[in-house]
Design a protein around this motif. Structure first.
Motif, PDB file in Angstrom:
ATOM      1  N   LEU A 114      21.184 105.588  -7.992  1.00 57.73           N
ATOM      2  CA  LEU A 114      21.162 105.447  -6.529  1.00 57.73           C
ATOM      3  C   LEU A 114      22.521 105.764  -5.910  1.00 57.73           C
ATOM      4  CD1 LEU A 114      18.986 102.231  -6.134  1.00 57.73           C
ATOM      5  CD2 LEU A 114      18.454 104.490  -5.205  1.00 57.73           C
ATOM      6  N   GLU A 115      23.599 105.471  -6.635  1.00 61.89           N
ATOM      7  CA  GLU A 115      24.932 105.798  -6.141  1.00 61.89           C
ATOM      8  C   GLU A 115      25.108 107.303  -5.971  1.00 61.89           C
ATOM      9  OE1 GLU A 115      27.674 104.076  -8.861  1.00 61.89           O
ATOM     10  OE2 GLU A 115      27.271 102.002  -8.249  1.00 61.89           O
ATOM     11  N   GLN A 116      24.377 108.081  -6.764  1.00 57.86           N
ATOM     12  CA  GLN A 116      24.454 109.539  -6.689  1.00 57.86           C
ATOM     13  C   GLN A 116      23.429 110.123  -5.715  1.00 57.86           C
ATOM     14  OE1 GLN A 116      23.982 111.030 -10.709  1.00 57.86           O
ATOM     15  NE2 GLN A 116      25.260 109.412 -11.566  1.00 57.86           N
ATOM     16  N   ARG A 149      20.936  98.492 -14.031  1.00 58.91           N
ATOM     17  CA  ARG A 149      22.220  99.127 -13.770  1.00 58.91           C
ATOM     18  C   ARG A 149      22.113 100.646 -13.768  1.00 58.91           C
ATOM     19  NH1 ARG A 149      24.149  95.862 -12.098  1.00 58.91           N
ATOM     20  NH2 ARG A 149      25.842  94.712 -13.084  1.00 58.91           N
ATOM     21  N   ARG A 150      21.286 101.198 -14.625  1.00 60.53           N
ATOM     22  CA  ARG A 150      21.114 102.656 -14.634  1.00 60.53           C
ATOM     23  C   ARG A 150      20.480 103.135 -13.332  1.00 60.53           C
ATOM     24  NH1 ARG A 150      18.977 103.508 -20.906  1.00 60.53           N
ATOM     25  NH2 ARG A 150      21.039 103.364 -21.889  1.00 60.53           N
ATOM     26  N   ARG A 172      20.279 106.915  -0.419  1.00 54.58           N
ATOM     27  CA  ARG A 172      20.117 105.580  -1.003  1.00 54.58           C
ATOM     28  C   ARG A 172      19.918 104.489   0.047  1.00 54.58           C
ATOM     29  NH1 ARG A 172      25.124 107.484  -1.809  1.00 54.58           N
ATOM     30  NH2 ARG A 172      26.941 106.409  -0.924  1.00 54.58           N
ATOM     31  N   LYS A 173      20.424 104.706   1.256  1.00 57.53           N
ATOM     32  CA  LYS A 173      20.253 103.698   2.309  1.00 57.53           C
ATOM     33  C   LYS A 173      18.799 103.587   2.761  1.00 57.53           C
ATOM     34  CE  LYS A 173      24.964 103.928   4.134  1.00 57.53           C
ATOM     35  NZ  LYS A 173      25.806 104.201   5.350  1.00 57.53           N
ATOM     36  N   GLU A 186      20.956  89.525  -9.785  1.00 55.70           N
ATOM     37  CA  GLU A 186      22.164  89.960 -10.499  1.00 55.70           C
ATOM     38  C   GLU A 186      22.862  88.782 -11.177  1.00 55.70           C
ATOM     39  OE1 GLU A 186      25.154  92.131 -12.186  1.00 55.70           O
ATOM     40  OE2 GLU A 186      23.316  92.902 -11.250  1.00 55.70           O
ATOM     41  N   ARG A 210      17.443 109.598 -11.429  1.00 50.05           N
ATOM     42  CA  ARG A 210      17.908 110.484 -10.354  1.00 50.05           C
ATOM     43  C   ARG A 210      16.855 111.527 -10.015  1.00 50.05           C
ATOM     44  NH1 ARG A 210      20.118 115.136  -9.419  1.00 50.05           N
ATOM     45  NH2 ARG A 210      20.087 115.748 -11.609  1.00 50.05           N
ATOM     46  N   GLU A 226      20.755 101.631 -10.461  1.00 44.42           N
ATOM     47  CA  GLU A 226      21.793 101.481  -9.440  1.00 44.42           C
ATOM     48  C   GLU A 226      22.789 102.633  -9.488  1.00 44.42           C
ATOM     49  OE1 GLU A 226      21.723  96.577  -9.327  1.00 44.42           O
ATOM     50  OE2 GLU A 226      23.220  97.640 -10.525  1.00 44.42           O
ATOM     51  N   GLN A 227      23.127 103.071 -10.695  1.00 45.51           N
ATOM     52  CA  GLN A 227      24.065 104.191 -10.813  1.00 45.51           C
ATOM     53  C   GLN A 227      23.422 105.496 -10.360  1.00 45.51           C
ATOM     54  OE1 GLN A 227      25.771 104.075 -14.779  1.00 45.51           O
ATOM     55  NE2 GLN A 227      26.787 102.131 -14.391  1.00 45.51           N
TER      56      GLN A 227
END
Length: 235
Positions: free
Chosen positions: A25-27, A19-20, A31-32, A119, A201, A22-23
């Motif tokens: 990657l959201e920033q 999850r960390r 990420r694509k 998941e 990140r 993934e978070q």
């Protein structure tokens, strides 16, 4: 960019680390262009499918601590999970063997459903307190992810994807993986453990920057004969 993650479905830090990442990657603006692949790793290949022990008792025995100390340690892990939006229900978890869950994940990978199955396996174990070595539980997870139930049943009833699980584990040994989660970025950088989001990140940015530099051609010589816009230099 390619990220490989060796993990086990009963490893709390594997779910937190997932999850960390993934978070992070959201920033990450690119990420694509990142592919994440989960690889098999069994923390305890000899773990029984059924045990009368609670997760607190198992932890206490493993680390030589009291059950109360194990409960406090698990409570701390639970708070770390909550910080990234996860719910861990230690009191009702069903410790089990994860070999068949890994075989299911390998099958899902072949069918393009790896992310969904991974998941759901984590969620089933840590949040729903399901028995993830139980055949019906695995079939339900597979079907919910869009896999054919009857084909999944045939996979679980046989020994298919055993070789793929063992290959992942052998490769982990070659890489020196001794604990999970273990993240490998572009087969060049490794991150061990559920590191803070900022660490992920920064790693993403570093690897991306190196990729861009590697894709830029560095001139060894210029000013030679060349053709541009339909005109050729004859100097």
């Amino acid at each position: 960019m390619n990220i490989e993650i060796w993990s086990d479905f009963v490893c709390p830090f594997c779910y937190i680390g997932k999850r960390r990442l993934e978070q992070a990657l959201e920033q990450f603006p690119h990420r694509k262009d990142v592919t994440v692949v989960f690889r098999s790793f069994e923390l305890d290949p000899n773990a029984p499918k059924e045990t009368p022990l609670t997760i607190h008792e198992i932890i206490a025995q493993k680390y030589g601590i009291t059950v109360e100390e194990a409960k406090r340690a698990n409570a701390d892990i639970g708070r770390q999970a909550e910080a990234v939006g996860l719910t861990f229900r230690f009191e009702t978890m069903k410790p089990t063997n994860t070999f068949d869950a890994h075989r299911l994940a390998q099958y899902a990978k072949e069918k393009g459903k790896l992310q969904d199955v991974v998941e759901q396996l984590f969620f089933a174990y840590f949040t729903e307190s399901k028995h993830i070595s139980d055949r019906d539980v695995l079939l339900d997870i597979a079907e919910a992810a869009g896999l054919d139930r009857s084909e999944t049943e045939a996979v679980l009833d046989g020994d298919r994807y055993t070789e793929q699980v063992r290959e992942d584990e052998a490769e982990a040994a070659q890489l020196g993986v001794r604990g999970v989660p273990f993240f490998v970025l572009n087969r060049k950088y490794a991150i061990s453990g559920a590191q803070p989001i900022e660490v992920f990140r920064q790693a993403l940015e570093k690897v991306w920057e190196e990729e861009q530099q590697a894709s830029s051609l560095q001139p060894l010589a210029d000013e030679g004969g060349a053709c541009t816009d339909g005109n050729c230099s004859i100097d």
